[in-house]
Scaffold this active site. Structure first.
Site, short mmCIF file in Angstrom:
data_model
loop_
_atom_site.label_atom_id
_atom_site.label_comp_id
_atom_site.label_asym_id
_atom_site.label_seq_id
_atom_site.Cartn_x
_atom_site.Cartn_y
_atom_site.Cartn_z
CB CYS A 52 53.13 -35.49 19.47
SG CYS A 52 52.13 -35.48 18.52
CB CYS A 94 59.85 -30.58 17.75
SG CYS A 94 58.58 -31.36 18.35
CD GLU A 104 47.06 -36.93 17.75
OE1 GLU A 104 47.94 -37.56 18.49
OE2 GLU A 104 47.18 -35.92 17.20
CD GLU A 113 42.61 -40.45 20.63
OE1 GLU A 113 43.51 -40.41 20.20
OE2 GLU A 113 42.16 -40.17 21.69
CD GLU A 120 52.30 -43.18 32.79
OE1 GLU A 120 53.29 -43.01 32.39
OE2 GLU A 120 51.70 -42.49 33.62
CD GLU A 135 56.71 -39.23 25.39
OE1 GLU A 135 57.85 -38.99 24.69
OE2 GLU A 135 55.74 -39.23 25.04
CE LYS A 189 59.18 -36.50 22.04
NZ LYS A 189 57.90 -37.16 21.91
CB SER A 197 45.38 -37.66 21.33
OG SER A 197 45.75 -38.78 20.58
#
Lengths: 596, 394
Positions: free
Chosen positions: A310, A526, A283, A286, A377, A372, A369, A330
């Site tokens: 994230c 988190c 990241e 990037e 993907e 996710e 999560k 990102s």
């Protein structure tokens, strides 16, 4: 200093700040008043009425959570009238509630159950209303189960979704006896604007909103001799798990957690922090690449500000609410998903395992999560990258089921290969942590010097303000980064999606010219995630935050790029940040979604 | 308690005097404090049902400091058996609007709203025309005051003042926690005077004729006149303006059909008075002299001996079960329990003693519900069950 007033509670005079509610005054005096709809994170609703107290001279009882103290107010918290009324209210709630406690996931951790026990509601005089209702259970979301029959309509979830998250996936529908908590057109949680953040689950006093648990699936995988089960643990889990195991909030239990996981039978106990460090490498690179394209190449197509990726709650939020800004996110996968992709490639290869036989489990402070991991993907390893996601709470259940005496466990260390991490990775668990970790690495990469903050602690990005801004001026960069000389890198940090919305609105209206934005879906980051121990409130979040920064401080390596396993993986496997292999495994794409 | 009071009709509200412009203009010249004192000395109490002293309400709103204040006319007349506000707005709307403007002048509000019951939508076009005429006059006399109609959507609870604000703000119509009270924080969080249509019409009478004329009518604690919506088993249903303080016996003598078994005073959220109590019940606000309050605005439903009180109660409870906003436990679940409970007793699924348990429950509902509605929904239950217990069982 606020004005002080005198009140009397149960005959004792107290001096309290003006503006305090009766409930707050009683709590500070050590007098317990039961509550249900009240939550320290949320605005006052005053709708459950279980906190009623008597005010001398008033005919009606007052909801103590919603009534401010007044000079010379005489309050009685334990009269016959108060007790009978509270008991009645608990009975009323129970009559409307599917009180089949032994079949409830929250059995033993339910505020209504606790009150029923406290007030010794032994018999149900009132008629059970459940058969009169058309209750449904929504199990379609991979993250959250919504069981209306267990709902007591306290609206904590509604307020959470609106006030903390600005999502409004859950609202009140209908009135009277049909009043319920519903989604848009009563669609499944899976088909609406819900980000799966799980804050509603964390704030629900009963079993009406719970995480979808995958405990049995994990037990099955562990007991299958053909499977190699790896588990990764997110940074915030180690500062929350202790609470489930009888420790005070803020206790770091990293070593005990690793020991427990080994006891449970996982073949390899690894650390998401490793891929958090990897995220920083990718990241950070990037961001610098985007800056170069924007500043040197004057490329109009490059999108700034870049936001972090994230937090899967945040990712789904922007997909719903600001789909026109998806290119600003990102492309890095979250640490969990980077880990998953590497577990079935890099790790499998190094350990000479058939990736088909690897079951990749993660334990996360998060319910999003789970969603996710189920995204289409996330199959870049050729398999589903992360097979099963557990929350901190589910892990605690497993440890208890296994009969492990957690408190007496010796500290153990993570297994190697994807088990080493830096302090920079640990602070991913707190709001501002990704920003701080990224700056520690990016600044050093660009200038060859450490970030100009004492002991590497970038204090401006820390804290609990909903939106925080910081800027770092880059001076005397290395030759390759000469174009950044004098550039003031403008950063913003937001936590809680309601704050994310504020930041994005500022970006959209061009009121802000940030380069880099860190956004975490949950309050506090988190460590305040939807999968963390219940209760979570401002004080508990503050203690977990302290623990996170203490963990960082105590680690020998505090910068992601100095993690030897990171250096090794680029040398042995990935090549370079943003390289071809990285692109295949560690980066992803996003999809626009509708706003309802 | 012996009450000797004869039924006295009055005619203030519907008397169409066609001089509202003069009265409005004249009143707006007067000193604000003087007007407030006039209102206070009239002892007018809110005619929506709660009976809050109107003069005090306006005084408090006047004292509240804010750049913006509002006057709201509560025309969400939703109580079963009440239909007087509709007539006022049809027959003498200028009185109501003038009163709103005077209130605006006193408290410093430039905006007024009429919250009109959803079912009264057909009144809207005519009212809009009258508002246009009224605002034109205000402009002519250089008085800055506008009135807008806000249409309700049919929820009973939105007649509760704070739920009404929520509704106007575009939110779900649910009562707020009090304090703060509307005179400090009402619509949009600003100081707001919210009055029932009839209350506003009475203030007009007071400003026109002086407080003494109003005060001299009625009895102690219950001054002036009141509109009554008379319905049920009566040969002459309709709207009547009567002096407060009358005995229910006098009322029944006048309006009953000779066989009146009970009167429901104050609509579904009011009390049922059985025949044996007619003589000792005075109609007015609670006080030393009078026996019963007017929980909601003057609905008088007469029942003769052909009526089953079980059916009457069943009907009320079904109404409340549906019309509770649903947010607070005692009202939402309590109404369901009462409704299902009386049926269970009737069908023999629960013993007669279950009624006593439910009576205890109504006490909790009164003590703990969040709003005035929730606190009063059980009134009909307790008064009917206490007086007609045998009809609930057999």
């Amino acid at each position: 200093m606020s004005k002080k007033i005198n009140i009397t509670i149960n005959g004792v005079v107290y001096e309290v700040d003006e503006g305090l509610t009766i409930l707050e005054a009683a709590q500070s005096a050590g007098i317990n008043i039961p509550t249900l709809c009240y939550h320290k994170d949320l605005c006052i609703a005053g709708n459950c009425r279980v906190c009623v107290v008597e005010i001398v001279g008033q005919k009606r009882l007052a909801a103590s959570c919603a009534t401010p103290c007044q000079e010379n107010m005489e309050i009685l918290t334990n009269t016959l009238n108060v007790r009978n009324s509270r008991k009645h209210i608990i009975e009323l709630l129970l009559s409307e509630h599917n009180a089949d406690c032994t079949k409830c996931y929250k059995n033993g951790n339910c505020e209504l159950q606790e009150l029923a026990a406290e007030y010794k509601i032994m018999s149900q005089d009132l008629i059970g209303l459940v058969p009169y209702k058309d209750y449904t259970i929504d199990m379609f979301s991979p993250s959250i189960i919504k069981d209306d029959s267990r709902c007591i309509r306290c609206q904590r979830c509604v307020r959470t979704c609106a006030e903390l998250q600005g999502v409004n996936a859950l609202t009140v529908a209908y009135k009277g006896d049909k009043m319920k908590i519903a989604t848009f057109f009563e669609n499944s949680m899976n088909d609406v604007v819900c980000t799966n953040c799980g804050q509603c689950v964390n704030h629900c006093p009963t079993g009406a909103l719970i995480e979808k648990n995958y405990i049995e699936e994990v037990w099955e995988a562990i007991s299958d001799p053909d499977k190699h089960v790896v588990i990764q643990t997110a940074p915030a889990v180690r500062v929350g798990l202790g609470e489930e195991m009888g420790f005070e909030p803020g206790e770091r239990v990293t070593g005990k957690m690793v020991a427990a996981l080994k006891n449970l039978g996982f073949d390899s106990v690894l650390d998401t922090d490793f891929t958090a460090d990897l995220t920083i490498m990718e990241e950070g690179t990037e961001l610098l690449t985007r800056l170069k394209k924007a500043l040197v190449d004057k490329d109009k197509n490059v999108k700034l500000p870049m936001t972090t990726s994230c937090s899967p709650g945040w990712v789904k939020f922007i997909e719903h609410m600001f789909p026109e800004y998806l290119e600003n996110v990102s492309t890095c996968k979250s640490p969990q998903q980077m880990f998953g992709a590497l577990a079935k490639t890099y790790y499998a290869k190094a350990r000479k395992l058939d990736p088909e036989k690897i079951v990749s489990v993660s334990v996360m402070p998060c319910t999003a999560k789970k969603f996710e991991a189920s995204r289409p993907e996330m199959h870049d390893s050729g398999y589903r990258d992360v097979d099963i996601v557990l929350t901190t709470r589910e892990l605690a259940i497993m440890i208890k089921q296994a009969g492990i005496d957690f408190r007496k466990l010796p500290d153990k260390k993570f297994d190697r290969l994807m088990g080493e991490s830096s302090g920079a990775a640990v602070i991913f668990g707190a709001t501002g942590g990704v920003m701080e970790a990224a700056l520690r690495t990016a600044y050093e990469l660009v200038t060859g010097r450490e970030v100009p903050f004492e002991d590497l602690n970038i204090m401006p990005v820390r804290g609990m303000d909903g939106v925080r801004e910081a800027s770092v001026k880059i001076e005397k960069p290395l030759e390759n980064w000469a174009f950044l000389d004098g550039v003031e890198l403008k950063c913003a940090v937001a936590h809680g999606l309601v704050n994310a919305k504020k930041v994005m609105d500022a970006v959209k209206s061009k009121k802000a010219d940030y380069h880099f934005i860190e956004i975490m879906a949950c309050p506090g980051g988190c460590l305040g995630g939807g999968g963390q121990p219940i209760p979570t409130n401002p004080e508990i979040r503050a203690k977990r935050t302290q623990a996170i920064y203490a963990e960082d401080k105590n680690l020998p390596i505090r910068k992601s790029h100095e993690n030897p396993e990171i250096i090794k993986i680029y040398k042995d496997f990935l090549g370079e940040p943003l390289g071809k292999k990285s692109h295949e495994l560690l980066h992803t794409t996003y999809v626009g979604r509708n706003r309802y | 308690m012996a009450i000797t009071y004869n039924l006295k009709r009055a005619d203030f509200i519907f008397r169409n005097e066609n001089d509202w412009e003069k009265i409005l203009n004249r009143t707006l010249q007067r000193d604000k404090q003087e007007l407030i004192n006039e209102l206070i000395s009239s002892e007018l109490k809110g005619r929506g049902g709660a009976g809050f002293p109107t003069g005090l309400k306006w005084k408090l709103a006047n004292e509240a400091v804010s750049d913006e204040k509002y006057v709201i006319c509560n025309a969400d007349e939703g109580e079963p058996g009440t239909f007087k506000d509709r007539e006022i707005l049809t027959k003498v709307p200028f009185k109501v609007m003038s009163a709103m403007a005077i209130c605006g002048y006193i408290i410093g509000a430039k905006k007024g709203f009429i919250y009109l019951r959803g079912e009264y939508k057909y009144l809207q076009p005519d009212l809009e025309k009258i508002i246009a005429e009224f605002e034109y006059y205000c402009k002519e006399i250089n008085f800055d005051f506008t009135i807008n109609i806000f249409m309700g959507s049919g929820a009973y609870i939105c007649g509760e003042e704070t739920a009404l604000f929520e509704s106007m703000e575009g939110k779900r119509g649910e009562p707020r926690n009090k304090p703060p009270f509307p005179t400090n924080s009402g619509y949009m969080g600003k100081p707001t005077v919210i009055n029932n249509v009839e209350t506003l019409a009475h203030t007009y009478t007071i400003f026109k004729h002086g407080s003494k004329k109003f005060y001299d009518l009625g009895v102690q604690f219950s001054r002036g006149t009141k509109l009554f919506s008379v319905s049920g088993d009566t040969p002459k249903p309709g709207i009547y303006e009567l002096e407060l303080g009358m005995s229910l016996q006098d009322f029944v003598d006048e309006f009953g059909d000779g066989d009146t078994k009970a009167v429901q005073v104050g609509g579904a959220s009011g009390f049922l008075v059985p025949r044996k109590r007619f003589g000792e019940t005075a109609i007015g606000f609670k006080g030393k002299l009078t026996g019963i309050s007017l929980p909601t605005g003057g609905s008088m439903m007469l029942f003769n001996s052909s009526r089953s009180m079980f059916n009457v109660l069943d009907n009320y409870l079904e109404f409340f079960r549906e019309e509770s906003c649903g947010q607070c436990t005692p009202c939402r679940v309590g109404c369901q329990q009462l409704h299902i409970g009386i049926k269970a007793v009737k069908q023999g699924a629960k013993p007669a003693s279950y009624l006593d348990k439910l009576l205890k429950l109504t006490e909790t509902m009164q003590y703990t519900a969040k709003c005035g509605l929730g606190q009063s929904v059980a009134n009909s239950f307790s008064s009917i069950v206490e007086n007609f217990r045998e009809e609930m069982i057999y």
